[in-house]
Design an enzyme around this catalytic site. Sequence first.
Site, PDB file in Angstrom:
ATOM      1  N   THR A   1       8.265  13.945   1.512  1.00 36.56           N
ATOM      2  CA  THR A   1       9.634  13.751   0.724  1.00 36.56           C
ATOM      3  C   THR A   1      10.744  14.126   1.324  1.00 36.56           C
ATOM      4  O   THR A   1      11.881  13.542   1.355  1.00 36.56           O
ATOM      5  CB  THR A   1       9.413  14.485  -0.661  1.00 36.56           C
TER       6      THR A   1
ATOM      7  N   PHE B   1       5.152   7.151   3.110  1.00 37.46           N
ATOM      8  CA  PHE B   1       5.152   6.322   1.665  1.00 37.46           C
ATOM      9  C   PHE B   1       6.504   6.528   0.897  1.00 37.46           C
ATOM     10  O   PHE B   1       7.030   5.869   0.355  1.00 37.46           O
ATOM     11  CB  PHE B   1       3.947   6.425   0.732  1.00 37.46           C
ATOM     12  N   LYS B   2       6.967   7.535   1.153  1.00 40.62           N
ATOM     13  CA  LYS B   2       8.326   8.017   0.476  1.00 40.62           C
ATOM     14  C   LYS B   2       9.369   7.108   0.957  1.00 40.62           C
ATOM     15  O   LYS B   2      10.120   7.348   0.169  1.00 40.62           O
ATOM     16  CB  LYS B   2       8.392   9.469   0.728  1.00 40.62           C
ATOM     17  N   ASP B   3       9.071   6.687   2.075  1.00 41.93           N
ATOM     18  CA  ASP B   3      10.427   5.800   2.378  1.00 41.93           C
ATOM     19  C   ASP B   3      10.491   4.682   1.499  1.00 41.93           C
ATOM     20  O   ASP B   3      11.725   4.162   1.258  1.00 41.93           O
ATOM     21  CB  ASP B   3      10.170   5.220   3.799  1.00 41.93           C
TER      22      ASP B   3
ATOM     23  N   LEU C   1      12.784   6.063  -1.386  1.00 44.59           N
ATOM     24  CA  LEU C   1      13.683   6.781  -0.860  1.00 44.59           C
ATOM     25  C   LEU C   1      14.970   6.143   0.079  1.00 44.59           C
ATOM     26  O   LEU C   1      16.038   6.289  -0.245  1.00 44.59           O
ATOM     27  CB  LEU C   1      13.426   8.401  -0.322  1.00 44.59           C
TER      28      LEU C   1
END
Length: 462
Positions: A142, A109-111, A114
């Site tokens: 992350t 989900f960090k994509d 980011l």
Amino acid sequence: MRYQSTRGQVRDITFKDAVMMGLADDGGLLLPEEIPRLTPGDLEVLEKLAYPELAFQIISRFATDIPSADLTELIHRSYASFSHPDITPLVHKNGVYILELFHGPTLAFKDVALQFLGNLFEYLLKERNEKMNILGATSGDTGSAAIYGVRGKENLNIFILHPHKKVSPIQELQMTTVTDANVFNLAITGTFDDGQRIVKEVFGDLQFKSLHALGAVNSINWARVLAQVVYYFYAWGEVRRQTGCREIYFSVPTGNFGDIFAGYIAKKMGLPIRRLILATNENNILARFVRKGDYSIGDVVQTPSPSMDIQLASNFERYLFYLYGGDAHRVVAAMESFSKNGSLRFDDAERKTVEEDFLALSVDTSQTLATIADFHEKTGYVLDPHTAVGVHAGQALCGGDFPVVCLATAHPAKFGDAVQQAIGCDPERPESLLGIEEKEKRCEIIAADTEAIKAFVALHAL
């Protein structure tokens, strides 16, 4: 839109400056001075939009100093790297909705945040003719998402700290096999909390921060939280279209309070979220806060959901600011007390406010693995262990009167050992992970020491 610090000494700064500052110069976290409120008519418009257009409508309300054409281009470029046309598709399985947030380049989900932040940094640095050295700590996802967000970009170096041998093998490989010249992987001989502490201490040295033009990609950076707000609106719109229901629950596996805080911001904007379900593993400081008013640190326990093996939730201070009615002096006093004593307590009125926002449950390892196995047996769908924590909590705490959306924070192939233990076979690997063990690796093992990290950064900074 202007921004302020939770500690009151930084005020009236622009979105662009908030992104570049990362951690506020007074040691606090940056927040918008006011939260835009959406009307029911606004929500009706938003629920019909495709993801990139929805992202523009949400982000533009907070990033008022970026021209619309530029922001549109940044958003479309950021999500062009995702493998699913819906960016964050929603699937319905066994009575719950699964919001798949793992279709970006690093399968986590960090994509979602980011990829956007990496492009935003490059845009702002070019505009200002500046360079930046990004410093961040990771409990697993992350780091790789940040690295993939900025690898090869101009005027950017990135230094990522991860706890040596305390992330999953795939998480480690996703970071250490990126050998671009602007990427530095540092495996610290400690925990994620050590890494997070080091990053805050380095950013707290304002002279060092300025000298080496440090930037932040951890969720201390407001742009990270903002980009995650979008998928709460997207999921709500999908459920609304499918069921006609207006109010829904979200179940969020969280250790650092960033992902669920994005949901809290969506709720403050007017999204009709009935409750946010805060799901933790054995590292349950946040669940104890919600259920008992007890925010006190303990020892980090290693679990099959390592991205949540955290005791110090870096985004908690943002929620504390709202819980204290925007009183920055109380926030400063509370954080100073917590730094000395390792705990905070809350009165009955504050606990009542918390309980109106959140439900919470701590899910242990046996429950996590059993949920993966049971869900797979009933549906054929494979949950990663973090998502399983959220699914278990969502099913345990909600009676079925309203739809429940569980955030699927990572692809199960990133945690193959846990999945294999639960269902007896390895999850299918997506193409991006095939042969990753054979790729060239680059990583430096280093002490979990602030001065050692500062020396390394100073030696390799742009």
